[in-house]
Design a protein around this motif. Structure first.
Motif, PDB file in Angstrom:
ATOM      1  N   UNK A  34      16.678 -99.235  23.080  1.00  0.00           N
ATOM      2  CA  UNK A  34      16.691 -98.744  21.601  1.00  0.00           C
ATOM      3  C   UNK A  34      15.888 -97.633  21.150  1.00  0.00           C
ATOM      4  N   UNK A  35      14.591 -97.743  21.669  1.00  0.00           N
ATOM      5  CA  UNK A  35      13.467 -96.573  21.658  1.00  0.00           C
ATOM      6  C   UNK A  35      13.986 -95.190  22.097  1.00  0.00           C
ATOM      7  N   UNK A  36      14.721 -95.443  23.178  1.00  0.00           N
ATOM      8  CA  UNK A  36      15.050 -94.253  23.989  1.00  0.00           C
ATOM      9  C   UNK A  36      16.251 -93.711  23.393  1.00  0.00           C
ATOM     10  N   UNK A  37      17.077 -94.170  22.551  1.00  0.00           N
ATOM     11  CA  UNK A  37      17.882 -93.582  21.723  1.00  0.00           C
ATOM     12  C   UNK A  37      17.389 -93.162  20.493  1.00  0.00           C
ATOM     13  N   UNK A  38      16.408 -94.089  19.816  1.00  0.00           N
ATOM     14  CA  UNK A  38      16.026 -93.708  18.669  1.00  0.00           C
ATOM     15  C   UNK A  38      14.936 -92.816  18.290  1.00  0.00           C
ATOM     16  N   UNK A  39      14.066 -92.824  19.350  1.00  0.00           N
ATOM     17  CA  UNK A  39      13.221 -91.488  19.352  1.00  0.00           C
ATOM     18  C   UNK A  39      13.764 -90.063  19.011  1.00  0.00           C
ATOM     19  N   UNK A  40      14.492 -89.770  19.940  1.00  0.00           N
ATOM     20  CA  UNK A  40      15.141 -88.526  20.091  1.00  0.00           C
ATOM     21  C   UNK A  40      16.019 -88.245  18.520  1.00  0.00           C
ATOM     22  N   UNK A  41      16.795 -89.271  18.127  1.00  0.00           N
ATOM     23  CA  UNK A  41      17.454 -89.077  16.876  1.00  0.00           C
ATOM     24  C   UNK A  41      16.732 -88.924  15.906  1.00  0.00           C
ATOM     25  N   UNK A  42      15.633 -89.828  15.676  1.00  0.00           N
ATOM     26  CA  UNK A  42      14.585 -89.651  14.541  1.00  0.00           C
ATOM     27  C   UNK A  42      13.886 -88.185  14.579  1.00  0.00           C
ATOM     28  N   UNK A  43      13.653 -87.677  15.799  1.00  0.00           N
ATOM     29  CA  UNK A  43      12.945 -86.565  15.872  1.00  0.00           C
ATOM     30  C   UNK A  43      13.902 -85.495  15.380  1.00  0.00           C
ATOM     31  N   UNK A  44      15.268 -85.438  15.706  1.00  0.00           N
ATOM     32  CA  UNK A  44      16.058 -84.651  15.477  1.00  0.00           C
ATOM     33  C   UNK A  44      16.274 -84.535  13.889  1.00  0.00           C
ATOM     34  N   UNK A  45      16.415 -85.635  13.300  1.00  0.00           N
ATOM     35  CA  UNK A  45      16.750 -85.997  11.873  1.00  0.00           C
ATOM     36  C   UNK A  45      15.259 -85.592  11.248  1.00  0.00           C
ATOM     37  N   UNK A  46      14.272 -85.561  11.573  1.00  0.00           N
ATOM     38  CA  UNK A  46      13.022 -85.110  11.160  1.00  0.00           C
ATOM     39  C   UNK A  46      13.063 -83.582  10.936  1.00  0.00           C
ATOM     40  N   UNK A  47      13.446 -83.063  12.153  1.00  0.00           N
ATOM     41  CA  UNK A  47      13.374 -81.759  12.207  1.00  0.00           C
ATOM     42  C   UNK A  47      14.264 -81.125  11.177  1.00  0.00           C
ATOM     43  N   UNK A  48      15.498 -81.711  10.766  1.00  0.00           N
ATOM     44  CA  UNK A  48      16.616 -81.200  10.124  1.00  0.00           C
ATOM     45  C   UNK A  48      16.085 -81.466   8.599  1.00  0.00           C
ATOM     46  N   UNK A  49      15.277 -82.485   8.336  1.00  0.00           N
ATOM     47  CA  UNK A  49      14.780 -82.750   7.153  1.00  0.00           C
ATOM     48  C   UNK A  49      13.681 -81.711   6.663  1.00  0.00           C
ATOM     49  N   UNK A  50      12.798 -81.452   7.774  1.00  0.00           N
ATOM     50  CA  UNK A  50      11.778 -80.563   7.484  1.00  0.00           C
ATOM     51  C   UNK A  50      12.463 -78.970   7.118  1.00  0.00           C
TER      52      UNK A  50
END
Ligand SMILES: Nc1ncnc2c1ncn2[C@@H]1O[C@H](COP(=O)(O)OP(=O)(O)OP(=O)(O)O)[C@@H](O)[C@H]1O
Ligand SMILES: [Mg+2]
Lengths: 290, 280
Positions: A34-50
């Protein structure tokens, strides 16, 4: 007593440890997957949010930097312009890749037949490969009947070389003893090619395909920049330039998003083809079990 | 459970050579000299006549030219001078006996992209035999090496010993007269090696094959052969040619018998002689 019924086979100490491990392992594996999928997804979402936050907080005007929301809106509203452009770029990319595959494999097969042919063609290969494609583009534009053909040739040249060099390498690195075996059984040269050299070079070919696929897209875009063509039948790169002139940055970003997704799709596709061909026997595609 | 270990059993289509055929020369090296392009003199004036039904081991120190000799017999790289004669075979345009020779390399040398079936089918495929016509033959040979259950497996799924069996199956699928083996079991562990030794011996006894077996091992040569040719190095030549009297039954008990020990001693002495001859 209750312990004995809970663990009827006895040898409780060992069994207990095993059971504990057996219960724990899948949990660790599942959460890690789960983390393997979640970490990049969250990182990408964070980038877009920033990105979004930076645009909103600083009140950056749209014509300087649109928010991700603007980019997606442009993608939807301008779909009628962008989609035809994408199909043009895709057509050039895939036609170039296809021609590069056919040409690269065919030439590789001819090259390995004789050292003299290889030596004779060598200077041409080097000249074509080391000359930056973008520098040749103006020339191609003059000689080609139309812009699309020039773009196709540019893209083809760029995708062609990784496929040619990988395939040549593959055809040459066949197990020496297998070659001896074929010789021993009096194999004709077409048999050796078809049953031995081509299968043996498949891993190399697939590497060439993955590299060539990515490069074909890049070259199609770069060549279109060089051509700067207008009007009908223009690809995504032309839309990028056009948006830049008009300071329509949301659309420019939308086009970039499309290009990015196309690149990912091509990579996924070529990787899948490679996996499909090799997974049954080649180390690179095997799941390691030891 | 699948069988992973089985004996090489009878290959029915083989028949033991008739009395007349027996002892007839199969192949003869006549004064063969081999100089490699880098100037190495690998073989000098080597002559060797192999008779039908023999189990001949080529024994010698590393680098004495055993592999070179075997490859020349197989037609892989011709001799610099001298000749290879096939008195009782039809010769093709390249001077080779068509389909009469099987070769087992030191490594299994299987095509990793092909199944066990595909690998064993290869020699027949190269000869234009269709897959359906070859199926029975291939399955029969696979059964004889105990791998009938593994026809659809890929080489990577097999153990080292099993891969070697596939390699042997491939070498005998064309029913060759002569089987050439170049240190086929050198990379295997002792247990597997002894097992495969027994299996090859059984195959030889039942089929009437002629075998040339290259090995480093005095014990392996002494166990298997009814003729041992000891080679010397620099230059590569036949040093001694020993006829070995073997008992009718060779098994585990034979490996510890006095008779076997005596053979090993003789062969070992001959090998020492060959090494000293090269050193002086
Ligand atoms: N292709 C080659 N080119 C040049 N020299 C070679 C070649 N193959 C073998 N030689 C040389 O020929 C000699 C005999 O080699 P060969 O491989 O026949 O020995 P061998 O008895 O099989 O040794 P080993 O037991 O180690 O396998 C060696 O000195 C080797 O260096
Ligand atoms: Mg050798």
């Amino acid at each position: 007593m209750s312990e004995a019924t809970a663990n009827p086979t006895g040898n409780s100490a060992d069994k207990g440890t095993d059971a504990a491990v057996a219960v724990l392992r899948p949990r660790v594996a599942v959460s890690e997957r789960m983390l393997r999928i979640l970490v990049p997804v969250i990182a990408l979402a964070t980038g877009i949010m920033i990105w979004h936050w930076a645009v909103v907080a600083n009140e950056v005007p749209r014509y300087i930097l649109p928010s991700p929301f603007d980019a997606v809106t442009a993608l939807i509203t301008d779909w009628g312009t962008l989609w035809p452009a994408l199909t043009v770029t895709l057509r050039i990319t895939f036609m170039a890749l296809f021609l590069a595959l056919v040409g690269g494999v065919a030439l590789a097969i001819i090259l390995v037949q004789s050292r003299w042919i290889e030596l004779a063609l060598y200077p041409f290969a080097v000249i074509l490969q080391v000359t930056p494609m973008i520098a040749v583009a103006p020339l191609l534009l003059i000689y080609s009947p139309d812009t699309q053909t020039a773009l196709l040739i540019c893209s083809f040249i760029v995708a062609f070389f990784p496929i040619l060099s990988n395939m040549t390498q593959g055809l040459k690195s066949v197990d020496h003893n297998l070659l001896n075996l074929f010789e021993l059984y009096g194999a004709r040269s077409w048999q050796t090619l078809l049953f031995l050299k081509i299968p043996a070079s498949m891993p190399y070919f697939m590497a060439g395909l993955r590299i060539g696929g990515g490069l074909a897209l890049i070259a199609a875009v770069v060549a279109e920049f060089a051509a700067g063509s207008a009007g009908q039948g223009s690809g995504l790169a032309f839309r990028l330039l056009e948006s830049q002139f008009r300071l329509n940055l949301p659309r420019l970003f939308a086009a970039l998003i499309l290009l990015c997704c196309t690149g990912i799709a091509i990579f996924a596709l070529t990787s899948f083809v490679s996996w499909l061909t090799l997974h049954r026997w080649h180390e690179s595609a095997l799941k390691r079990e030891n | 459970m699948k069988r992973t270990v089985a004996k090489l059993s009878v290959v029915p289509a083989y028949s033991a050579p008739s009395a007349a055929e027996y002892r007839r020369p199969v192949v003869a090296m006549q004064n063969v000299t081999k100089v490699f392009s880098n100037g190495t003199l690998a073989l000098k004036d080597m002559s060797l006549e192999v008779k039908s039904g023999e189990f001949l081991s080529l024994l010698g120190p590393s680098g004495c030219g055993k592999s070179t000799a075997l490859r020349i017999i197989a037609g892989l790289g011709g001799p610099s001078s001298g000749s290879i004669d096939w008195p009782s075979s039809k010769i093709n345009s390249k001077g080779l006996p068509e389909g009469d020779v099987g070769f087992v390399f030191q490594e299994p040398t299987l095509m990793p992209w092909s199944t066990v079936f595909g690998n064993v089918y290869l020699p027949l495929k190269l000869r234009g035999v269709s897959k359906s016509a070859a199926r029975d033959k291939v399955m029969e040979v696979l059964a004889s090496v105990g791998l009938a259950d593994f026809a659809d497996a890929y080489p990577r799924e097999l153990s080292g010993g099993m891969k070697m069996r596939v390699s042997i199956a491939r070498a005998i699928v064309t029913r060759p007269k002569l089987l050439l083996m170049d240190e086929p079991f050198a990379a295997l562990d002792e247990i597997t090696r002894q097992k495969l030794n027994d299996d090859v011996l059984k195959l030889w006894e039942q089929s009437g094959l002629t075998v040339i077996f290259v090995t480093h091992s005095v014990f392996e040569a002494s166990y298997l052969s009814n003729r041992i040719v000891v080679m010397r190095a620099r230059p590569g030549q036949v040093f001694t040619d020993l006829a070995i009297e073997q008992p009718d039954i060779r098994d585990g008990a034979y490996r510890t018998s006095e008779a076997y020990r005596a053979i090993c001693q003789t062969v070992s002495d001959a090998l020492q002689g060959a090494i000293q001859a090269a050193a002086s």
